[in-house]
Motif scaffolding. Structure first.
Motif, mmCIF file in Angstrom:
data_model
loop_
_atom_site.group_PDB
_atom_site.id
_atom_site.type_symbol
_atom_site.label_atom_id
_atom_site.label_comp_id
_atom_site.label_asym_id
_atom_site.label_seq_id
_atom_site.Cartn_x
_atom_site.Cartn_y
_atom_site.Cartn_z
ATOM 1 N N ILE A 65 21.980 -18.979 -27.710
ATOM 2 C CA ILE A 65 21.954 -19.266 -26.232
ATOM 3 C C ILE A 65 22.938 -19.227 -25.340
ATOM 4 C CG2 ILE A 65 22.083 -21.761 -26.411
ATOM 5 C CD1 ILE A 65 19.514 -22.271 -24.648
ATOM 6 N N THR A 66 22.744 -18.687 -24.142
ATOM 7 C CA THR A 66 23.650 -18.706 -23.381
ATOM 8 C C THR A 66 23.539 -19.606 -22.128
ATOM 9 O OG1 THR A 66 24.187 -16.264 -23.784
ATOM 10 C CG2 THR A 66 25.077 -17.108 -21.678
ATOM 11 N N VAL A 67 24.595 -20.272 -21.838
ATOM 12 C CA VAL A 67 24.228 -21.597 -20.883
ATOM 13 C C VAL A 67 25.586 -21.550 -19.985
ATOM 14 C CG1 VAL A 67 22.538 -22.791 -22.184
ATOM 15 C CG2 VAL A 67 24.972 -23.278 -22.464
ATOM 16 N N ASN A 68 25.283 -22.098 -18.650
ATOM 17 C CA ASN A 68 26.534 -22.632 -18.016
ATOM 18 C C ASN A 68 27.000 -24.062 -18.644
ATOM 19 O OD1 ASN A 68 25.219 -24.865 -16.628
ATOM 20 N ND2 ASN A 68 24.164 -23.383 -15.188
ATOM 21 N N THR A 69 27.899 -24.327 -18.118
ATOM 22 C CA THR A 69 28.612 -25.514 -18.657
ATOM 23 C C THR A 69 28.395 -26.990 -17.822
ATOM 24 O OG1 THR A 69 30.607 -25.060 -17.471
ATOM 25 C CG2 THR A 69 30.486 -24.275 -19.473
ATOM 26 N N LYS A 70 27.528 -26.957 -16.948
ATOM 27 C CA LYS A 70 27.062 -27.957 -15.983
ATOM 28 C C LYS A 70 26.454 -29.287 -17.013
ATOM 29 C CE LYS A 70 26.069 -25.425 -11.714
ATOM 30 N NZ LYS A 70 25.257 -25.056 -10.881
ATOM 31 N N GLU A 71 25.854 -28.919 -18.006
ATOM 32 C CA GLU A 71 25.326 -29.954 -18.788
ATOM 33 C C GLU A 71 25.633 -29.354 -20.419
ATOM 34 O OE1 GLU A 71 21.209 -31.032 -18.306
ATOM 35 O OE2 GLU A 71 21.551 -31.424 -16.069
ATOM 36 N N LEU A 72 26.826 -29.506 -20.550
ATOM 37 C CA LEU A 72 27.366 -29.053 -21.737
ATOM 38 C C LEU A 72 28.743 -29.960 -22.102
ATOM 39 C CD1 LEU A 72 27.124 -26.902 -24.125
ATOM 40 C CD2 LEU A 72 29.186 -25.620 -23.041
ATOM 41 N N ALA A 73 28.866 -30.734 -23.439
ATOM 42 C CA ALA A 73 29.750 -31.396 -23.660
ATOM 43 C C ALA A 73 30.120 -31.013 -25.051
ATOM 44 C CB ALA A 73 29.278 -32.877 -23.605
ATOM 45 N N HIS A 74 31.497 -31.636 -25.473
ATOM 46 C CA HIS A 74 31.980 -31.430 -26.821
ATOM 47 C C HIS A 74 31.336 -32.186 -27.835
ATOM 48 C CE1 HIS A 74 35.402 -29.581 -24.360
ATOM 49 N NE2 HIS A 74 35.481 -28.836 -25.398
ATOM 50 N N LEU A 75 30.918 -31.933 -28.762
ATOM 51 C CA LEU A 75 30.457 -32.844 -29.931
ATOM 52 C C LEU A 75 31.525 -33.742 -30.436
ATOM 53 C CD1 LEU A 75 27.740 -33.039 -31.803
ATOM 54 C CD2 LEU A 75 29.078 -31.665 -33.434
ATOM 55 N N PRO A 76 31.579 -34.874 -30.373
ATOM 56 C CA PRO A 76 32.408 -35.821 -30.619
ATOM 57 C C PRO A 76 32.531 -36.291 -32.289
ATOM 58 C CG PRO A 76 30.792 -37.033 -29.880
ATOM 59 C CD PRO A 76 30.559 -35.799 -29.893
ATOM 60 N N ALA A 77 33.747 -36.676 -32.696
ATOM 61 C CA ALA A 77 33.630 -36.690 -34.147
ATOM 62 C C ALA A 77 32.657 -37.901 -34.490
ATOM 63 C CB ALA A 77 35.309 -37.288 -34.537
ATOM 64 N N GLY A 78 31.822 -37.823 -35.798
ATOM 65 C CA GLY A 78 31.087 -38.948 -35.893
ATOM 66 C C GLY A 78 29.715 -38.585 -35.496
ATOM 67 N N LEU A 79 29.430 -37.477 -34.893
ATOM 68 C CA LEU A 79 28.082 -36.990 -34.459
ATOM 69 C C LEU A 79 27.789 -35.723 -35.103
ATOM 70 C CD1 LEU A 79 25.983 -38.508 -32.471
ATOM 71 C CD2 LEU A 79 26.687 -36.767 -30.680
ATOM 72 N N SER A 80 26.790 -35.644 -35.669
ATOM 73 C CA SER A 80 26.117 -34.366 -36.386
ATOM 74 C C SER A 80 25.620 -33.274 -35.315
ATOM 75 C CB SER A 80 25.331 -34.495 -37.343
ATOM 76 O OG SER A 80 23.997 -34.963 -36.941
ATOM 77 N N PHE A 81 25.373 -32.178 -35.576
ATOM 78 C CA PHE A 81 24.593 -31.395 -34.953
ATOM 79 C C PHE A 81 23.178 -31.643 -34.653
ATOM 80 C CE2 PHE A 81 27.897 -28.318 -36.334
ATOM 81 C CZ PHE A 81 28.401 -27.679 -34.953
ATOM 82 N N ASP A 82 22.626 -32.232 -35.501
ATOM 83 C CA ASP A 82 21.125 -32.599 -35.578
ATOM 84 C C ASP A 82 20.926 -33.563 -34.814
ATOM 85 O OD1 ASP A 82 20.585 -30.535 -37.481
ATOM 86 O OD2 ASP A 82 20.158 -31.931 -39.028
ATOM 87 N N GLN A 83 22.028 -34.745 -34.672
ATOM 88 C CA GLN A 83 21.955 -35.612 -34.075
ATOM 89 C C GLN A 83 22.149 -35.705 -32.413
ATOM 90 O OE1 GLN A 83 25.046 -38.058 -36.014
ATOM 91 N NE2 GLN A 83 23.664 -39.618 -36.798
ATOM 92 N N ALA A 84 23.256 -34.654 -32.348
ATOM 93 C CA ALA A 84 23.604 -34.264 -30.799
ATOM 94 C C ALA A 84 22.303 -33.484 -30.106
ATOM 95 C CB ALA A 84 24.773 -33.555 -30.930
#
Length: 314
Positions: free
Chosen positions: A108-127
């Motif tokens: 997917i291609t998106v702007n960064t207005k609602e984009l955040a870094h995945l923090p340690a301790g959070l899986s892709f599925d959870q995020a």
């Protein structure tokens, strides 16, 4: 790229696997390889042709639905700052995304207005379960209702995807939380922090709850919510449009919530999950047409508890 798309509006049986070209990022956009995406009631409305402008302004068939995602940045526009290729991220696509640029696919291609870094301790599925439902609840508690420690709030519809988040976020803010749900959800909602669970099949919430500071309505029962509020209380609804009469109920404030979350809101929400203050209720299914159909049917049944996530790749 592989996508799961529809060629016409209709039932969940319309989904099929379709190969589509990826979308190149513009100057302020990033391309993300999707590791997981989640399903939302809004997806159901889109599939059935029940959404209108601005959602459908760029749509055509075949149409790839979906807004929530988590993955890894693969390409970047020249004006993007704060992110790098290879970063693990999560977020939400723009409401009016192009027909081939929904989340039910590999990129997917998106702007960064609602984009955040995945923090340690959070899986892709959870995020992937966080953006729309979680951000809706977080925005309601923090920015709309401005919930404070010690206040009392009623969350109407506590067992739904947004309601589960709202209960836990309100508790993290230090509020006393009552909620409405079927009796079979009582134990779950109590474990997640609800101080009071009212079986709306048996009890009218307005008969037992009084002088509440806030109501967060996810079911469209504005009249009941107003009866629960104190004179200067506030109600936010994501499920109905208040009437003129409801909007002029004494000093009470009532309004439909337009969620306008930010990257920082997403990051703050993720930290609540990492810290254990918000626990996720997620059912994860592998990436396939059959599982997207299964997920849509489950949401349509109105008996889904929590979020359904489709796992695309490790």
């Amino acid at each position: 790229m592989k996508t799961i798309a529809i060629n016409q509006y209709g039932s969940a049986d319309e989904f099929t696997m379709v190969d589509m070209p990826t979308t190149e990022p513009q100057a302020d956009e990033v391309q993300v390889a999707i590791h997981a995406f989640s399903l939302n009631p809004m997806d159901i409305a889109g599939r059935m042709g029940a959404l209108s402008s601005p959602f459908t302004d760029l749509w055509a068939f075949p149409l790839v639905l979906g807004w929530d995602f988590a993955g890894v940045i693969t390409k970047m526009g020249k004006a993007v700052t704060g992110f790098n290729i290879g970063d693990a991220v999560f977020g939400s696509a723009a409401p009016a995304h192009a027909a081939n640029n929904g989340t039910y696919g590999e990129f997917i291609t998106v702007n960064t207005k609602e984009l955040a870094h995945l923090p340690a301790g959070l899986s892709f599925d959870q995020a992937a379960a966080l953006p729309i439902a979680g951000l809706t609840a977080y925005y309601g508690m923090k920015h709309n209702l401005k919930l404070q420690s010690g206040q009392k709030i009623l969350v109407q519809g506590g067992a739904g995807g947004v309601g589960l988040f709202a209960i836990q976020i309100a508790k993290a803010f230090g509020a006393y939380v009552a909620t409405t749900a079927s009796a079979n959800h009582r134990d779950l909602l109590t474990r997640l922090g609800a101080d009071e669970v009212i079986d709306y099949h048996e009890t009218d919430p307005a008969a037992v709850l009084h002088d509440y500071d806030a109501v967060f309505d996810t079911v469209g029962d504005i009249d009941t919510g107003l009866k629960v509020l104190k004179a200067d209380g506030q109600l936010a609804t994501i499920a109905g449009q208040p009437t003129d009469e409801q909007q002029h109920d004494q000093q009470k404030k009532v309004a439909f919530q337009f969620t306008q979350g930010s990257s920082q809101d997403l990051a703050d929400l993720a930290q609540l999950v990492v810290s254990g203050q918000v626990k996720l209720t997620v059912a994860t299914l592998p990436f396939s047409v059959a599982n997207v159909i299964k997920g849509h049917r489950s949401i349509e049944s109105r008996h889904t508890t929590g979020k359904i996530v489709i796992h695309v790749t490790d």
